[in-house]
Design a protein around this motif. Structure first.
Motif, PDB file in Angstrom:
ATOM      1  N   SER A  72       0.845  -1.188   0.000  1.00 36.22           N
ATOM      2  CA  SER A  72       0.000   0.000   0.000  1.00 36.22           C
ATOM      3  C   SER A  72       0.883   1.241   0.000  1.00 36.22           C
ATOM      4  O   SER A  72       1.955   1.257   0.597  1.00 36.22           O
ATOM      5  CB  SER A  72      -0.918   0.017   1.210  1.00 36.22           C
ATOM      6  N   TYR A  74       0.138   5.611   0.084  1.00 36.87           N
ATOM      7  CA  TYR A  74      -0.885   6.648   0.135  1.00 36.87           C
ATOM      8  C   TYR A  74      -0.297   7.940   0.679  1.00 36.87           C
ATOM      9  O   TYR A  74       0.776   7.952   1.277  1.00 36.87           O
ATOM     10  CB  TYR A  74      -2.082   6.208   0.994  1.00 36.87           C
ATOM     11  N   GLU A  78      -5.150  11.667   1.553  1.00 33.59           N
ATOM     12  CA  GLU A  78      -6.180  10.652   1.299  1.00 33.59           C
ATOM     13  C   GLU A  78      -6.770  10.073   2.588  1.00 33.59           C
ATOM     14  O   GLU A  78      -7.760   9.363   2.540  1.00 33.59           O
ATOM     15  CB  GLU A  78      -5.604   9.515   0.461  1.00 33.59           C
ATOM     16  N   LEU A 116      -9.016   5.442   4.211  1.00 31.54           N
ATOM     17  CA  LEU A 116      -8.457   6.136   3.058  1.00 31.54           C
ATOM     18  C   LEU A 116      -9.557   6.378   2.035  1.00 31.54           C
ATOM     19  O   LEU A 116     -10.307   5.463   1.709  1.00 31.54           O
ATOM     20  CB  LEU A 116      -7.346   5.306   2.406  1.00 31.54           C
ATOM     21  N   ARG A 118      -9.674   7.363  -1.700  1.00 30.79           N
ATOM     22  CA  ARG A 118      -8.835   7.527  -2.886  1.00 30.79           C
ATOM     23  C   ARG A 118      -9.477   8.493  -3.873  1.00 30.79           C
ATOM     24  O   ARG A 118     -10.679   8.764  -3.823  1.00 30.79           O
ATOM     25  CB  ARG A 118      -8.595   6.169  -3.561  1.00 30.79           C
TER      26      ARG A 118
END
Length: 159
Positions: A72, A74, A78, A116, A118
């Protein structure tokens, strides 16, 4: 009488044959067991490493202390919410497109979850086991999105 003699004769033939076969094939069975244990270790021992830099976080899975792959990645922009797990993340997982448990264990006491959101509209649930240093970094990057108060010693260091 005949069945007893046949059983004894069969025992005298099968027992030595079993010893000969065991002595002959034991190294192959032993090697097979060792190989199976090796693959069990490689595919079952999994660790996670969190890298946090400039508001971006990468989570890598390390299998068998050899192979590393990013599971992952991020940005803190996010993250909608970060809070300690209260044991309800299993019920929440139906509201998300994906769930990743990158914590030490499902029964670890200091687990945190992140929600999160996106850019493509998908929502992810991410479960972590961060240390105090990583929590302080998240607090600095997330601000009010994080439901957590840093200990007083960390607040003094942040100023």
């Amino acid at each position: 009488f005949f069945s007893e003699c046949a059983a004894l004769l069969l025992a005298f033939i099968l027992i030595p044959a079993a010893f000969i076969l065991a002595r002959t094939f034991f190294p192959f069975f032993f090697a097979l067991v060792v190989i199976l244990e090796f693959f069990a270790f490689v595919y079952t021992v999994k660790e996670f490493e969190y890298s946090f830099m400039n508001g971006d976080c990468d989570i890598d899975a390390i299998q068998g202390k050899r192979r590393r792959r990013t599971v992952s990645s991020y940005s803190c922009r996010e993250v909608a919410l970060m809070a300690p797990c209260q044991g309800h993340e299993g019920e929440m997982s139906s509201h998300f497109t994906s769930k990743l448990d990158a914590s030490i264990s499902a029964k670890a006491p200091d687990r945190w979850f992140l929600i999160l959101e996106r850019e493509d509209g998908s929502r992810e649930l991410l479960i972590l086991s961060p240390n105090e240093r990583l929590l302080a970094a998240y607090k600095g990057a997330l601000g009010r999105k994080m439901e957590y108060q840093l200990p007083k010693e960390h607040m003094d260091k942040a100023d």
